[in-house]
Design an enzyme around this catalytic site. Structure first.
Site, PDB file in Angstrom:
ATOM      1  N   HIS A  19       0.859  -1.190   0.000  1.00 23.80           N
ATOM      2  CA  HIS A  19       0.000   0.000   0.000  1.00 23.80           C
ATOM      3  C   HIS A  19       0.892   1.235   0.000  1.00 23.80           C
ATOM      4  CE1 HIS A  19      -3.967   1.892   1.709  1.00 23.80           C
ATOM      5  NE2 HIS A  19      -3.266   2.785   1.022  1.00 23.80           N
ATOM      6  N   HIS A  21       1.256   4.787  -2.399  1.00 27.48           N
ATOM      7  CA  HIS A  21       0.865   5.656  -3.516  1.00 27.48           C
ATOM      8  C   HIS A  21       2.124   6.369  -3.971  1.00 27.48           C
ATOM      9  CE1 HIS A  21      -3.483   5.151  -2.760  1.00 27.48           C
ATOM     10  NE2 HIS A  21      -3.109   5.060  -1.498  1.00 27.48           N
ATOM     11  N   HIS A 195      -9.538   0.549  -1.601  1.00 27.68           N
ATOM     12  CA  HIS A 195      -9.574   1.200  -0.301  1.00 27.68           C
ATOM     13  C   HIS A 195     -10.988   1.073   0.258  1.00 27.68           C
ATOM     14  CE1 HIS A 195      -5.810   2.826  -1.625  1.00 27.68           C
ATOM     15  NE2 HIS A 195      -5.734   3.754  -0.682  1.00 27.68           N
ATOM     16  N   GLU A 198     -11.660   2.844   5.949  1.00 35.18           N
ATOM     17  CA  GLU A 198     -10.720   3.761   6.613  1.00 35.18           C
ATOM     18  C   GLU A 198     -11.564   4.887   7.200  1.00 35.18           C
ATOM     19  OE1 GLU A 198      -6.962   6.746   5.621  1.00 35.18           O
ATOM     20  OE2 GLU A 198      -8.323   6.165   4.031  1.00 35.18           O
ATOM     21  N   ASP A 276       1.637   3.972   2.873  1.00 31.75           N
ATOM     22  CA  ASP A 276       0.581   4.780   2.265  1.00 31.75           C
ATOM     23  C   ASP A 276       1.158   5.940   1.446  1.00 31.75           C
ATOM     24  OD1 ASP A 276      -1.977   5.548   1.581  1.00 31.75           O
ATOM     25  OD2 ASP A 276      -2.616   6.046   3.607  1.00 31.75           O
ATOM     26  N   ASP A 277       1.314   7.115   2.064  1.00 33.33           N
ATOM     27  CA  ASP A 277       1.872   8.308   1.412  1.00 33.33           C
ATOM     28  C   ASP A 277       2.990   8.832   2.306  1.00 33.33           C
ATOM     29  OD1 ASP A 277      -0.269   9.038  -0.867  1.00 33.33           O
ATOM     30  OD2 ASP A 277      -1.350   8.383   0.917  1.00 33.33           O
TER      31      ASP A 277
END
Length: 337
Positions: A19, A21, A195, A198, A276-277
Site C-alpha cells: 500500500h 501511492h 480502499h 478507513e 501509504d503516502d
C-alpha cells in the site's frame, strides 16, 4: 517500547509493501527540484514552507495538497525520478518487493499523456534495487465513466500493470459505484484491490468484496466494528493493508496507542504494515513498524507474522513468495518468537 534487539529486527527483516501511492512518496525537496526543472510556479516559497503545510486533519485536506504536489510531474523523467527515489528509500528499509499504486487520472486531467505516466514509473521499476510492480488506481470521487475511459487508455500498456485499485475520497463514494469497471478488469485478468473501511464504514468493505470481487482490502481498520465481517475476513484470510502513521495523521485513531493493529492480529486477520503516502504522513516502512511497536504491546512473533502476511498477500508468483518467506524465516532463526 520494544527492546533494542526487536527494534533492530524490525528494521532488518525482509518485508513487502502493498500500500504505497507513488505520488505520495514525492518529498518536498523533489517537488521543488521538479518545479524548477519544469518551470512550474508553486504556492510555497520554500521546502520548509511546503513541509509546514502538511498540517491536514482529514483525508480531503490531505488530498488537496497531494494533488497540488503532483502538479510538478509533467515528463516521463519526472515520474522515473519520483519512483526511483521511492525504490531506493524502500530498499534502505529492507523492503524486498513493492506493489505500487499510481493515479493516472491525476495526471491525464492536467494534459499529461497516459504513456508518459506509466512508462516513467514502469522504467524505474525495471531499473530499481527491489522487485516492484504496478497497480493502477481509479479516483473514486470521479465518475465510473471516467474510470472506464482510463481503463481503455491503459489497455495498450496491460503488460506493465498487474492490477487495479480504488482510492481518493472514500466517504460518499461507495465501492458499488465502480461495479462495471471492476468487472471489466476482472475479465482482463487483472488483480483487484480497493480502499475501504478507513474513513468509510465497514459496509464499504463488504461491498468491495461482494460487488467488486477484490482480493485485498486497503486499510480496512474499521472492520472490527462488525463482528460478522471480522469473522469473514479471518476465515477467508482477506489481507488488510494497514497504514499506521497514515491512520494517526488523518485522525482515524487519536494516537498510536489507540491503533487496532494488535486487535486485528488477535482476531486472526491477515494484517500487513505499509506506509501509504510516506512523504506526507511522516515515515516509510520501518518508521511505521517502529511507531506501532513503540506504542503497542507487539512482539517478535507479531513482527514475523506481519512480514509473512505481506509476502503471502502479495501478487508475486508462488516460488517468489516462498523465496522471500524463506529469507524472512532465516532472519528470525535465532530469535525467540
Amino acid at each position: 517500547m520494544p527492546n533494542e534487539q526487536l527494534r533492530i529486527l524490525l528494521q532488518r527483516m525482509p518485508k513487502a509493501e502493498l500500500h504505497i501511492h507513488i505520488e505520495g512518496s514525492l518529498e518536498p525537496e523533489l517537488i521543488f527540484e521538479l518545479a524548477q526543472r519544469n518551470g512550474v510556479k508553486l504556492a510555497y516559497e520554500s521546502v520548509e514552507s511546503l513541509r509546514k503545510a502538511y498540517a491536514f486533519d482529514n483525508l480531503q485536506s490531505f488530498l488537496d495538497i497531494y494533488y497540488a504536489g503532483a502538479s510538478v510531474l509533467l515528463k516521463e523523467q519526472d515520474f522515473y525520478d519520483m519512483t526511483m527515489a521511492y525504490l531506493r528509500r524502500a530498499a534502505e528499509d529492507n523492503v524486498r518487493h513493492a506493489e505500487i499504486f499510481f493515479d493516472p487520472q491525476t495526471h491525464t486531467a492536467r494534459g499529461v499523456p497516459f504513456q508518459t505516466v506509466v512508462d516513467g514509473i514502469w522504467r524505474a521499476c525495471q531499473d530499481g534495487p527491489i522487485s516492484a510492480t504496478l497497480i493502477m488506481c481509479f479516483l473514486r470521487h470521479l465518475s465510473e465513466d471516467d474510470a472506464l475511459a482510463t481503463l481503455e487508455e491503459a489497455l495498450p500498456y496491460r503488460d506493465k500493470i498487474i492490477g487495479v485499485g480504488l482510492d481518493s475520497s472514500e466517504v460518499g463514494h461507495p465501492p458499488e459505484k465502480f461495479c462495471r469497471v471492476f468487472e471489466r478488469c476482472r475479465q482482463l485478468g487483472l488483480h483487484l484491490v480497493a480502499h475501504a473501511g478507513e474513513e468509510g464504514p465497514p459496509a464499504y468493505i463488504e461491498t468491495a468484496l461482494d460487488l467488486l470481487n477484490v482480493e485485498r482490502i486497503d486499510h480496512g481498520v474499521r472492520c472490527l466494528e462488525d463482528p460478522l465481517l471480522t469473522a469473514r475476513l479471518a476465515r477467508e484470510q482477506i489481507a488488510l493493508t494497514v497504514c499506521p502513521l497514515s491512520n494517526i495523521k488523518l485522525r482515524v485513531f487519536g494516537d498510536m496507542g489507540e491503533h487496532n493493529l494488535l486487535a486485528l492480529l488477535d482476531a486472526g486477520l491477515a494484517a500487513t504494515v505499509n506506509s501509504d503516502d510516506p512523504a506526507y504522513f511522516g515515515g516509510y516502512m520501518n518508521a511505521n513498524f517502529l511507531a506501532a511497536f513503540d506504542a503497542l504491546p507487539l512482539t517478535a512473533a507479531h513482527a514475523h507474522q506481519l512480514a509473512r502476511n505481506s509476502f503471502t498477500a502479495s501478487f508475486l508468483e508462488p516460488e517468489a513468495k516462498r523465496a522471500f518467506i524463506d529469507e524472512l524465516d532465516a532472519c528470525f532463526d535465532h530469535v525467540k518468537v
